[in-house]
Scaffold this motif. Structure first.
Motif, PDB file in Angstrom:
ATOM      1  N   ILE A 134      -3.545   7.560 -22.211  1.00 42.02           N
ATOM      2  CA  ILE A 134      -2.878   7.413 -20.920  1.00 42.02           C
ATOM      3  C   ILE A 134      -3.237   6.064 -20.316  1.00 42.02           C
ATOM      4  O   ILE A 134      -4.419   5.758 -20.136  1.00 42.02           O
ATOM      5  CB  ILE A 134      -3.291   8.554 -19.965  1.00 42.02           C
ATOM      6  CG1 ILE A 134      -2.908   9.905 -20.574  1.00 42.02           C
ATOM      7  CG2 ILE A 134      -2.663   8.366 -18.590  1.00 42.02           C
ATOM      8  CD1 ILE A 134      -3.566  11.077 -19.896  1.00 42.02           C
ATOM      9  N   GLY A 138      -3.482  -3.371  -1.720  1.00 38.30           N
ATOM     10  CA  GLY A 138      -3.683  -2.248  -2.632  1.00 38.30           C
ATOM     11  C   GLY A 138      -3.005  -2.418  -3.972  1.00 38.30           C
ATOM     12  O   GLY A 138      -2.508  -1.464  -4.519  1.00 38.30           O
ATOM     13  N   VAL A 168      -3.036   4.611  -4.434  1.00 42.54           N
ATOM     14  CA  VAL A 168      -3.636   3.389  -3.902  1.00 42.54           C
ATOM     15  C   VAL A 168      -5.072   3.702  -3.487  1.00 42.54           C
ATOM     16  O   VAL A 168      -5.335   4.778  -2.958  1.00 42.54           O
ATOM     17  CB  VAL A 168      -2.801   2.896  -2.709  1.00 42.54           C
ATOM     18  CG1 VAL A 168      -3.451   1.689  -2.058  1.00 42.54           C
ATOM     19  CG2 VAL A 168      -1.383   2.583  -3.155  1.00 42.54           C
ATOM     20  N   ARG A 227       0.819  -1.208   0.000  1.00 45.52           N
ATOM     21  CA  ARG A 227       0.000   0.000   0.000  1.00 45.52           C
ATOM     22  C   ARG A 227       0.849   1.252   0.000  1.00 45.52           C
ATOM     23  O   ARG A 227       0.326   2.362   0.067  1.00 45.52           O
ATOM     24  CB  ARG A 227      -0.923   0.017   1.216  1.00 45.52           C
ATOM     25  CG  ARG A 227      -1.931  -1.090   1.137  1.00 45.52           C
ATOM     26  CD  ARG A 227      -3.147  -0.829   1.969  1.00 45.52           C
ATOM     27  NE  ARG A 227      -4.108  -1.894   1.823  1.00 45.52           N
ATOM     28  CZ  ARG A 227      -5.136  -2.092   2.637  1.00 45.52           C
ATOM     29  NH1 ARG A 227      -5.302  -1.291   3.647  1.00 45.52           N
ATOM     30  NH2 ARG A 227      -5.970  -3.072   2.420  1.00 45.52           N
ATOM     31  N   LEU A 274      -6.905   5.736 -10.778  1.00 49.87           N
ATOM     32  CA  LEU A 274      -6.608   6.991 -11.455  1.00 49.87           C
ATOM     33  C   LEU A 274      -7.514   8.057 -10.860  1.00 49.87           C
ATOM     34  O   LEU A 274      -8.734   7.884 -10.816  1.00 49.87           O
ATOM     35  CB  LEU A 274      -6.915   6.857 -12.942  1.00 49.87           C
ATOM     36  CG  LEU A 274      -5.808   6.395 -13.871  1.00 49.87           C
ATOM     37  CD1 LEU A 274      -6.396   5.961 -15.198  1.00 49.87           C
ATOM     38  CD2 LEU A 274      -4.827   7.535 -14.090  1.00 49.87           C
ATOM     39  N   ARG A 312      -8.681   3.915 -19.298  1.00 49.90           N
ATOM     40  CA  ARG A 312      -7.647   4.736 -19.911  1.00 49.90           C
ATOM     41  C   ARG A 312      -8.200   6.125 -20.112  1.00 49.90           C
ATOM     42  O   ARG A 312      -9.414   6.328 -20.140  1.00 49.90           O
ATOM     43  CB  ARG A 312      -7.234   4.152 -21.270  1.00 49.90           C
ATOM     44  CG  ARG A 312      -6.605   2.796 -21.128  1.00 49.90           C
ATOM     45  CD  ARG A 312      -6.155   2.276 -22.459  1.00 49.90           C
ATOM     46  NE  ARG A 312      -5.607   0.938 -22.304  1.00 49.90           N
ATOM     47  CZ  ARG A 312      -5.127   0.219 -23.303  1.00 49.90           C
ATOM     48  NH1 ARG A 312      -5.141   0.700 -24.522  1.00 49.90           N
ATOM     49  NH2 ARG A 312      -4.630  -0.968 -23.074  1.00 49.90           N
ATOM     50  N   LEU A 313      -7.295   7.068 -20.255  1.00 47.71           N
ATOM     51  CA  LEU A 313      -7.702   8.446 -20.486  1.00 47.71           C
ATOM     52  C   LEU A 313      -7.148   8.896 -21.826  1.00 47.71           C
ATOM     53  O   LEU A 313      -6.045   8.517 -22.215  1.00 47.71           O
ATOM     54  CB  LEU A 313      -7.162   9.351 -19.365  1.00 47.71           C
ATOM     55  CG  LEU A 313      -7.576   8.954 -17.943  1.00 47.71           C
ATOM     56  CD1 LEU A 313      -6.874   9.840 -16.924  1.00 47.71           C
ATOM     57  CD2 LEU A 313      -9.084   9.051 -17.779  1.00 47.71           C
ATOM     58  N   LEU A 316       0.219  14.176 -14.316  1.00 48.05           N
ATOM     59  CA  LEU A 316       0.010  14.745 -15.641  1.00 48.05           C
ATOM     60  C   LEU A 316      -1.031  15.847 -15.538  1.00 48.05           C
ATOM     61  O   LEU A 316      -1.992  15.745 -14.770  1.00 48.05           O
ATOM     62  CB  LEU A 316      -0.473  13.658 -16.614  1.00 48.05           C
ATOM     63  CG  LEU A 316       0.449  12.441 -16.751  1.00 48.05           C
ATOM     64  CD1 LEU A 316      -0.195  11.378 -17.623  1.00 48.05           C
ATOM     65  CD2 LEU A 316       1.795  12.850 -17.322  1.00 48.05           C
ATOM     66  N   MET A 374      -5.728  17.528 -13.248  1.00 48.65           N
ATOM     67  CA  MET A 374      -4.501  16.972 -12.693  1.00 48.65           C
ATOM     68  C   MET A 374      -4.720  15.474 -12.531  1.00 48.65           C
ATOM     69  O   MET A 374      -5.668  15.051 -11.857  1.00 48.65           O
ATOM     70  CB  MET A 374      -4.187  17.628 -11.344  1.00 48.65           C
ATOM     71  CG  MET A 374      -2.874  17.202 -10.742  1.00 48.65           C
ATOM     72  SD  MET A 374      -1.470  17.750 -11.725  1.00 48.65           S
ATOM     73  CE  MET A 374      -1.440  19.491 -11.325  1.00 48.65           C
ATOM     74  N   ILE A 375      -3.856  14.689 -13.159  1.00 51.78           N
ATOM     75  CA  ILE A 375      -4.023  13.236 -13.175  1.00 51.78           C
ATOM     76  C   ILE A 375      -3.048  12.609 -12.192  1.00 51.78           C
ATOM     77  O   ILE A 375      -1.834  12.819 -12.301  1.00 51.78           O
ATOM     78  CB  ILE A 375      -3.782  12.680 -14.587  1.00 51.78           C
ATOM     79  CG1 ILE A 375      -4.786  13.301 -15.561  1.00 51.78           C
ATOM     80  CG2 ILE A 375      -3.875  11.157 -14.597  1.00 51.78           C
ATOM     81  CD1 ILE A 375      -4.426  13.096 -17.009  1.00 51.78           C
ATOM     82  N   VAL A 376      -3.571  11.872 -11.230  1.00 55.19           N
ATOM     83  CA  VAL A 376      -2.773  11.279 -10.168  1.00 55.19           C
ATOM     84  C   VAL A 376      -3.055   9.784 -10.119  1.00 55.19           C
ATOM     85  O   VAL A 376      -4.196   9.362 -10.296  1.00 55.19           O
ATOM     86  CB  VAL A 376      -3.124  11.909  -8.802  1.00 55.19           C
ATOM     87  CG1 VAL A 376      -2.251  11.352  -7.698  1.00 55.19           C
ATOM     88  CG2 VAL A 376      -3.016  13.423  -8.871  1.00 55.19           C
ATOM     89  N   VAL A 377      -2.020   8.982  -9.886  1.00 60.91           N
ATOM     90  CA  VAL A 377      -2.198   7.553  -9.645  1.00 60.91           C
ATOM     91  C   VAL A 377      -1.913   7.295  -8.177  1.00 60.91           C
ATOM     92  O   VAL A 377      -0.890   7.741  -7.659  1.00 60.91           O
ATOM     93  CB  VAL A 377      -1.248   6.715 -10.516  1.00 60.91           C
ATOM     94  CG1 VAL A 377      -1.396   5.238 -10.199  1.00 60.91           C
ATOM     95  CG2 VAL A 377      -1.513   6.969 -11.985  1.00 60.91           C
ATOM     96  N   ALA A 404      -7.530   1.723 -12.133  1.00 60.40           N
ATOM     97  CA  ALA A 404      -6.529   1.935 -13.177  1.00 60.40           C
ATOM     98  C   ALA A 404      -6.400   0.745 -14.113  1.00 60.40           C
ATOM     99  O   ALA A 404      -5.889   0.885 -15.223  1.00 60.40           O
ATOM    100  CB  ALA A 404      -5.169   2.245 -12.542  1.00 60.40           C
TER     101      ALA A 404
END
Lengths: 258, 258
Positions: A195, B214, B199, A56, B219, B246-247, A247, B194-197, B242
DNA sequence: GGGTATTTGTCCGTATGTATT
DNA sequence: AAATACATACGGACAAATACC
């Protein structure tokens, strides 16, 4: 309701101490043997609990040292939107999430290969599978740390029709898009990015120094550039570690990302 | 060079069989006891190897049944770029990666709360931390399966200055951006994403039916919408699993994503 | 540099629980 | 109900990495 397994209870207990700040960023957890005594469990059960926190992303273990709460990282922000006519070579400016000034990536000379287009790449370039493509692969660093891996694919046609510099093993300073425009009259009118989040492969794991199990994902940005005839002529695949990158997409009249 | 640990060698061996197609999508691996005999290792070591493949997303284990190679999933594609004046309520069209026709998400009525803006949200809305915001939280499904969790935040001002429907617990059919324009004359001129990855949290894990550890990331798309004065007036946070999403980002004159 | 203590990593065997068929 | 297969939990042994003297 079945009771929670012991290793999960232990993990939750530790997680709460981390999130409440009782164990702050960078501090060391008790050793596995100490935790074993604290929670009256076996060392293997403690290890299962710690492994859960590890996947995690809350703690990291260092052999010979101990287990530590992971420090906060300030991610890089890459802007995907830009000029339809020039973006495509590389992304827009890169910022540190906390800073105002853009950072400057450093790019290594490319590794150039002739490959057979296969699968996804052939689809995006609109060429038959098995046709030849020129692949230019580069590593990019920001302030000395590995930041992204980038591979661009061009249909073999382009190079054979006059764009010989695509074969050369050095950076195209003015940008490949500009070079193709001057050399072949190829005008880029836009691009689209796809993406994807996925598990890193072996090369990515070693270059970015990611953990060997695939618990840190990578962000893959597949940029297809189109010419004035609406035909794709270039595919650029950029890969970033997902834990230290974000991004940004800007639409309309908006201030730059903070 | 130290030799690879046994559980990694076993994992690599199995991984190769999966990637070469010798073990195809959906097929069952030998049981742990069979693998123990095949590789002449203990069952615990086999389990370590399988766990590695599990975190890498190659196989999944089902208690009482066995271990299976994960089937390929055709992800949904969400387009982030759209009209600067209206995008922001929701994202652009959603496609199945293989299909041409867009899919229609179904949105539940919102859970409306008054919250104190804190941390990141307050920054993005440009309001002091601790100020009140209206939070509207919705669950979205595509063809019956959980697809995304979305929460929109509005400064309390807006609702008090006449946009009372922000408090109401039902969908704003014409779209919240259009509603604010008609009611308050608030004109959206753009937005940034704003794109964040990261858990998933507990709610996301249960809603999307993600594995308890996790290992499947989510996304997060944080969309900040701006008015004609360049001030943010709305923050929409959308969360997607995720592994099945997809984006897409479109810039300039390009065909829609396939 | 070498040696030693500490700490996590790997591997084993065993027993019992839980989910599914 | 019984059999099968993965999940949890224990205890032990040794290896490998690191820190410190």
């Amino acid at each position: 309701m079945p009771p929670e397994p012991m290793y999960r209870q232990i993990a939750d207990n530790l997680r709460q101490k981390i999130e409440s700040g009782e164990l702050s960023h960078g501090t060391q957890l008790p050793t596995e043997l100490e935790l074993r005594d604290q929670f009256e469990a076996s060392r293997n059960t403690i290890r299962d609990a710690v492994k859960l926190l590890t996947t995690r992303g809350l703690v990291e273990t260092r052999p010979g040292q101990g287990t530590f709460v992971v420090g906060k990282i300030t991610p890089y922000v890459t802007t995907l939107t830009g000029d339809p006519g020039t973006g495509g070579d590389e992304e827009g400016p890169v910022y540190l999430a906390t800073a105002a000034e853009p950072r400057s990536p450093v790019t290594t000379p490319p590794r150039v290969e002739i490959q057979e287009a296969r699968g996804a790449g052939a689809d995006e370039l609109g060429i038959p599978g098995g046709a030849s493509v020129v692949s230019r692969h580069q590593r990019r660093y920001i302030e000395g740390t590995p930041w992204s891996l980038q591979t661009s694919f061009y249909p073999m046609d382009l190079a054979l029709k006059g764009a010989q510099r695509l074969f050369q093993v050095d950076n195209i300073e003015e940008g490949a898009v500009e070079y193709l425009r001057v050399t072949l009259g190829l005008q880029q009118v836009g691009y689209h990015d796809m993406i994807v989040v996925r598990v890193p492969d072996a090369e990515e794991t070693s270059f970015f120094k990611l953990p060997e199990d695939g618990r840190v994902a990578v962000l893959e940005v597949r940029r297809t550039a189109y010419d004035a005839n609406g035909k794709p002529f270039r595919l650029t695949v950029s890969v970033y570690p997902a834990d230290r990158n974000r991004l940004a997409v800007l639409v309309g009249d908006v201030p730059p990302p903070q």
